[in-house]
Design an enzyme around this catalytic site. Structure first.
Site, PDB file in Angstrom:
ATOM      1  CD  GLU A 383       4.336 -52.060 165.905  1.00  0.00           C
ATOM      2  OE1 GLU A 383       4.347 -51.320 166.888  1.00  0.00           O
ATOM      3  OE2 GLU A 383       5.368 -52.459 165.326  1.00  0.00           O
ATOM      4  CD  GLU A 469       6.599 -50.214 161.498  1.00  0.00           C
ATOM      5  OE1 GLU A 469       7.442 -50.051 162.408  1.00  0.00           O
ATOM      6  OE2 GLU A 469       5.412 -49.872 161.588  1.00  0.00           O
TER       7      GLU A 469
HETATM    8  C1  GAL Z   1       7.105 -49.750 165.280  1.00  0.00           C
HETATM    9  C2  GAL Z   1       5.996 -48.750 164.978  1.00  0.00           C
HETATM   10  C3  GAL Z   1       6.511 -47.521 164.258  1.00  0.00           C
HETATM   11  C4  GAL Z   1       7.766 -47.030 164.891  1.00  0.00           C
HETATM   12  C5  GAL Z   1       8.765 -48.126 164.844  1.00  0.00           C
HETATM   13  C6  GAL Z   1      10.129 -47.723 165.309  1.00  0.00           C
HETATM   14  O1  GAL Z   1       6.767 -50.535 166.356  1.00  0.00           O
HETATM   15  O2  GAL Z   1       5.000 -49.353 164.221  1.00  0.00           O
HETATM   16  O3  GAL Z   1       5.536 -46.528 164.260  1.00  0.00           O
HETATM   17  O4  GAL Z   1       7.521 -46.647 166.199  1.00  0.00           O
HETATM   18  O5  GAL Z   1       8.303 -49.183 165.663  1.00  0.00           O
HETATM   19  O6  GAL Z   1      11.007 -48.725 165.009  1.00  0.00           O
END
Ligand code: GAL
Length: 762
Positions: A383, A469
């Site tokens: 990110e 994710e």
């Molecule tokens: C994303 C991140 C993860 C975790 C997640 C929580 O932005 O890559 O490490 O923090 O959010 O939803």
């Protein structure tokens, strides 16, 4: 011949890093690796307790086998910044907590007693990735993976890399690149022999090459290999190759396992061995309650098993760093695909930081390039913003080191510069508009599970695309949260899975995340836990775990999980409809009390793309009058999963659950005394029908006798009906008795055998 033996036992541990510890063995705490510098509470943990220096010492006696050989120590991982001293002299520094490092001892060893000293600094040094910004996880100080003592002949094999190629006619070829380490810088002839072995160890082909010890690397080739079994998800067939080197009458030998497979992300999806596979995965952090990162082989393998067999995933992302070799080896063994990435989280530092990050990338690839399970290298800081030069370099490096694998770079911004082979996107769009029932004020989009890849990439063509994710912080859910929240949690996971299955352009999706994790104060629920997992920190399932599990083929295990605590008054206004049943059955038959039996089918209209949509029982199946309403009696529910017309699973949810018994389930009945072994024991409070009592939150006291130590407190609360503790081996053998006691249900016990197992190496 080479020897590599464990170097885990007999360390002396000290808080702090007094200089004199570098040269004087001093009494401290005797510890064995893997080791966590600070014992941790479950929640509300103050991470500054381990963000400081610690020291490990160990005496190393000269051994006759060191004579004329190259001696080194290999550390699989130590957090976060390590400096190694031998007999008071600094001989190595490794400013990374996730990659392995090898420390050459040969030129520094005395013939007698030697003092090794490893100073580790657990601080979040902003000069070292992933530090410099805020990160949503903790980095637990300690030498938290295994260490090894390695002896080789002076001219030895540094590493081998196996690359397989599918031939058109058909068949495979394999090339083995063998990097040579020449300690003596002599120019001597060397002979290399590579033996290719089938899974049962039979040599199926051999080849030879001659070189000189001045060569950096030599390629050995296996031509037309026929009747090769491919490494695949269901049949993860592993071959091995061992390379033998002979130079000046001395030998070295190194082997590696590998698989024959093809893996390719294309604009139209992911293809394994030419067959399209929709990727269904979860992100994994490597942390555990109480012990942080210091979980050895058993826990690593168990997590891989959970992902593959309990959660029925076909891929895991090692968010956000290279993970344990034990974990990756097991992914190879059981057929679980891996997306592995470099350490980092949103922040990119200065030039030195970037140089270190590229070193991490190099080290990750050199360590892991033979794992058939790994199908993608993460070449970008998770990110992080675009950084043209940095990411041109990281992608070039990955492609140069390993031309056989594609690269990905996980971003959370749209239209970011696409320098990788696969556009890997954290798509958290679901939830950003509010729920359909209550849209956020100003929300301008309907409930959307995933964005179209072209809306994300901004490109006018399709490119290989993977969702890396979703969910996570958009809808944190504790295992103990109310039923209505569990249902929404489940539905959100299902909706994204359904969208991924329904899109020809999306290779699949990887949910955030496998298990809850301790984190910094800037994230999480206040007690420094992110409740983002489909499992809790102890790896106990939330209902959302079954959103994944139920997508698995019923032939590998029938799943039927109703998302309910089955109570009249748990939900707002009362009742239990709609009742979501996560299942891979063809139908679910159900009845209340003595009522008529009915059948409900998977809801294909709401989830048209899932392999196994949930069965949703609602007013299409039950009238208001049948279930009655607030103020009326509540009845038992009987569910039967039906597959191909046959009943395959029965569940009885009782209307008047009472504590009936405690069930103790160890992950294994054997504890290995020959290493620092940890066995997890799950304690569940069950009702009359064997269901977990989700509101049972009583104290549990634990007493251990025999050759094991308790990891964690001796009194713990049940959380959502279950409590977990670990047993750690003491090095002794015998019977271990674990006794538990609750006020309501009294005493329970389980016995384990502590056995010698394989010989302790050191
Ligand atoms: C994303 C991140 C993860 C975790 C997640 C929580 O932005 O890559 O490490 O923090 O959010 O939803």
């Amino acid at each position: 011949m080479r020897t590599v033996v464990p170097f885990n036992a007999g360390w002396v541990f000290h808080e702090g890093d007094d200089r004199f510890l570098q040269s004087r063995l001093t009494s401290g705490k005797n510890v064995e690796l893997p080791h966590n510098a600070v014992d941790l509470p479950y929640g509300y943990l103050d991470e500054t307790r381990f963000q400081r220096p610690f020291t490990y010492q160990k005496s190393l006696q000269w051994r006759p086998e060191f004579e004329g050989r190259r001696v080194s120590l290999v550390f699989d991982g130590a957090m976060a910044d390590s400096t190694v001293f031998l007999n008071g002299k600094e001989i190595h520094a490794h400013p990374d907590g996730y990659t392995p490092f090898e420390v050459g001892l040969t030129d520094h060893l005395h013939r007698g007693e030697n003092l090794l000293c490893v100073r580790i600094d657990g601080s979040e040094n902003p000069g070292i990735p992933p530090f410099g910004g805020q990160i949503d996880y903790l980095t637990y100080a300690g030498i938290y993976r295994d260490a090894w003592l390695k002896c080789t002949s002076p001219v030895s094999i540094e590493r081998i890399r196996v690359e397989t190629r599918e031939l058109p006619d058909p068949g495979f070829s394999a090339s083995v690149r063998c990097d040579i380490r020449n300690g003596e810088q002599a120019d001597e002839p060397i002979a290399l022999t590579a033996s290719l072995r089938s899974p049962d160890g039979t040599v199926i082909s051999q080849c030879r090459a001659d070189a000189t010890s001045r060569d950096d690397s030599v390629i050995l080739s296996f031509g037309d290999l026929q009747e090769i079994s491919r490494w695949d998800l269901r049949t993860p067939v592993l071959y091995s190759v061992d390379v033998r080197l002979e130079c000046m009458g001395r030998h070295d030998q190194l082997d590696t396992r590998f698989g024959f497979r093809t893996a390719e992300f294309r604009p139209e999806g992911f293809f394994l061995n030419g067959r399209k596979v929709t990727l269904r995965g979860l992100n994994r952090h490597q942390s555990f309650p109480y012990i942080g990162y210091a979980a050895g082989r058993r826990a690593q393998e168990r997590d891989a098993e959970l992902l593959k067999h309990a959660l029925r995933c076909n891929l895991v992302r090692t968010s956000h760093y290279p993970q344990s070799p034990w974990f990756l080896d097991h992914c190879d063994r059981i057929g679980l695909l891996v997306f592995e990435e470099i350490p980092g989280w949103q922040h990119i530092g200065g030039d030195d930081w970037k140089r270190r990050s590229l070193n991490n990338l190099r080290s990750m690839i050199l360590r892991d390039w033979n794992h058939p399970s790994i199908v993608l290298w993460g070449t970008r800081i998770n990110e992080s913003p675009d950084d043209h030069d940095f990411y041109v370099r990281s992608n070039d490096l990955a492609r140069t080191l390993d031309p056989s694998r594609q690269t990905g770079g996980v971003r959370n911004v749209t239209r970011s510069e696409f320098l990788e082979d696969v556009y890997t996107m954290n798509d958290f769009v679901l939830g950003s508009e509010g729920s359909s029932a209550a849209p956020l004020p100003g929300g301008n989009r309907p409930r959307t599970a995933l964005r179209h890849p072209r809306d994300v990439t901004g490109l006018d063509r399709d490119v290989p695309y993977l969702v890396t994710e979703f969910n996570g912080h958009m809808f944190p859910t504790k295992r103990t949260d109310p039923e209505e929240r569990q249902i929404e949690h489940v539905l959100r996971h299902l909706e994204v899975l359904d969208a991924a299955y329904g899109s020809a352009e999306i290779s699949g999706c990887i949910g955030w995340c496998m298990a809850d994790y301790n984190t910094h104060k800037d994230f999480g629920s206040g007690e420094r836990i992110c409740h983002h997992g489909v499992l809790d920190m102890f790896r106990e399932p939330k209902p959302a775990a079954f959103a994944y599990a139920s997508q698995g083929d019923p032939g590998d295990g029938v799943v039927m999980k109703p998302v309910t605590f089955w109570a009249r008054g748990e939900r707002s206004i009362g009742g239990s409809l709609p009742l979501v049943v996560l299942t891979n059955c063809d139908a679910v038959a159900f009845r209340f009390a003595d009522g008529p039996a009915k059948t409900a089918l998977p809801d294909r209209s709401r989830f048209p793309n899932l392999p196994h949509p949930p069965v949703i029982i609602d007013h299409r199946h039950i009238s208001q009058g049948e279930l009655e309403c607030w103020g009326k009696a509540w009845y038992d529910l009987f569910l039967t999963g039906v597959l191909e017309g046959k009943p395959v699973r029965h569940l009885h949810l009782v209307a008047n659950p009472l504590p009936a018994r405690i069930e103790l389930t160890p992950d294994s009945e054997e504890l290995l005394a020959s290493e620092k072994d940890l066995v997890r024991v799950v304690v569940r409070a069950l009702d009359q029908a064997g269901n977990v009592l989700v509101h049972f939150n009583e104290p549990l006291s634990i007493r251990i006798s025999g050759p094991a130590r308790l990891v964690g407190p001796g009194i713990v609360p049940f959380r959502g009906g279950s409590a977990v503790f670990w047993l750690e081996s003491t090095g002794e053998t015998g019977t271990v008795l674990a006794e538990t006691r609750t006020l309501e249900l009294g005493r329970s016990e389980v016995r384990l055998r502590a056995t010698r197992g394989p010989e302790r190496g050191d």
